[in-house]
Design an enzyme around this catalytic site. Structure first.
Site, short mmCIF file in Angstrom:
data_model
loop_
_atom_site.label_atom_id
_atom_site.label_comp_id
_atom_site.label_asym_id
_atom_site.label_seq_id
_atom_site.Cartn_x
_atom_site.Cartn_y
_atom_site.Cartn_z
N TYR A 36 2.80 9.81 -0.35
CA TYR A 36 3.84 9.20 0.48
C TYR A 36 5.24 9.48 -0.08
CZ TYR A 36 0.07 6.26 2.44
OH TYR A 36 -1.07 5.80 3.02
N ASP A 87 0.83 -1.20 0.00
CA ASP A 87 0.00 0.00 0.00
C ASP A 87 0.87 1.25 0.00
OD1 ASP A 87 -2.94 1.10 0.65
OD2 ASP A 87 -1.48 2.22 1.86
N LYS A 94 -2.74 5.79 -4.36
CA LYS A 94 -3.88 6.66 -4.06
C LYS A 94 -3.77 8.01 -4.74
CE LYS A 94 -3.90 4.65 0.59
NZ LYS A 94 -2.48 4.30 0.70
N HIS A 124 -7.79 9.14 -2.13
CA HIS A 124 -7.20 9.17 -0.79
C HIS A 124 -8.12 9.83 0.23
CE1 HIS A 124 -2.92 9.19 1.14
NE2 HIS A 124 -3.83 8.83 2.01
#
Length: 276
Positions: free
Chosen positions: A50, A45, A75, A108
């Protein structure tokens, strides 16, 4: 040990546990993801926000497991909400990952103040139809948000990834998911790990079963039917976290752990909380 899978509403299946990768960056981050794959993780994930999609993609290429056996999630960030923006955001993520397709693409956040998540969802349906995103879903959506995108597009998300742990069990939302065939995915599945796994009741259950308190909490998610995605860059802890399919909690133990309910821990971005 490789995790079993859970059927999705689109005919595909998702591994029953995954690796959260927030904070895993650089060469060490890539090595940590490779380690997780070698330990049995098949669900990875990540997210554009990120800033580690490149590391995850590189780990997929370095691992000894075929790409087809891995389930890569990323996402869409809020800045890319809108139909055309979503298509562009997806291509940015796909280029970062260096992959031909992703297995699961999530919105997200709904960002209701911007109110473009329905347009983004329409774009994601198109990505699924093109085979670029094999499954599509959302993250941090409420029942009202879910009802809106389904009502306006006729397409139900395969997954809703939300904060879920024994201190915030999300019973009403999980019931809504079950009614509509949506798989619940748990971010922050261990809450504040050091506090939760030190609970005397959790320790007692772990001792009775001959497992660690962390495994007890993750098993609680599994038996709820949720997909936990614990985060760890430590190889030993990764192996511990994924090894949750060789024992079961009884009804009393499940009720005990569910009894820790006290509310959500974070009101802001789920990706800024304590690393576990």
């Amino acid at each position: 040990m490789t995790a079993p899978t859970i059927d999705l509403n689109d005919g595909r299946a998702i591994p029953a546990i995954g690796l959260g990768t927030y904070g895993l960056r650089g060469d060490d981050g890539t090595a940590a993801v490779v380690s997780a794959i070698e330990s049995g993780y098949r669900l990875l994930d990540t997210a554009l926000n990120y800033e580690n999609e490149r590391e995850v993609g590189e780990a997929v290429r370095r691992a000894s497991v075929d790409r087809g056996e891995l389930f890569v999630t990323t996402k869409l960030p809020g800045r890319h909400h809108g139909f055309d923006e979503t298509l562009a955001g997806f291509e940015e993520s796909r280029a970062n990952l260096g992959l031909d397709y992703v297995d699961l693409y999530l919105i997200h956040w709904p960002n209701p103040s911007v109110d473009r998540f329905v347009d983004s969802w329409r774009a994601m349906v198109e990505l699924r139809e093109q085979g670029l995103a094999r499954s599509i879903g959302v993250s941090n959506f409420t029942p009202a948000h879910l009802e809106r995108i389904v009502g306006e597009t006729g397409v139900t998300p395969a997954v809703n990834q939300v904060e879920l742990h024994p201190r915030f069990g999300q019973a009403d939302l999980r019931a809504f998911h079950a009614e509509h065939g949506i798989v619940t995915e748990s971010w922050s599945p261990l809450a504040r790990r050091k506090e939760l796994t030190a609970e005397p009741a959790v320790v007692a259950i772990a001792d009775a079963l001959g497992v660690t308190p962390t495994r007890v909490v993750l098993r609680w998610h599994i038996q709820l039917g949720a997909v936990p995605i614990p985060k760890s860059g430590d190889a030993a802890r990764q192996r511990e976290n994924v090894d949750v399919f060789s024992f079961e909690l009884d009804d009393r133990q499940m009720a005990t752990i569910s009894g820790f309910e006290s509310g959500r821990l974070w009101d802001g971005d789920p990706d800024t909380h304590e690393e576990f």
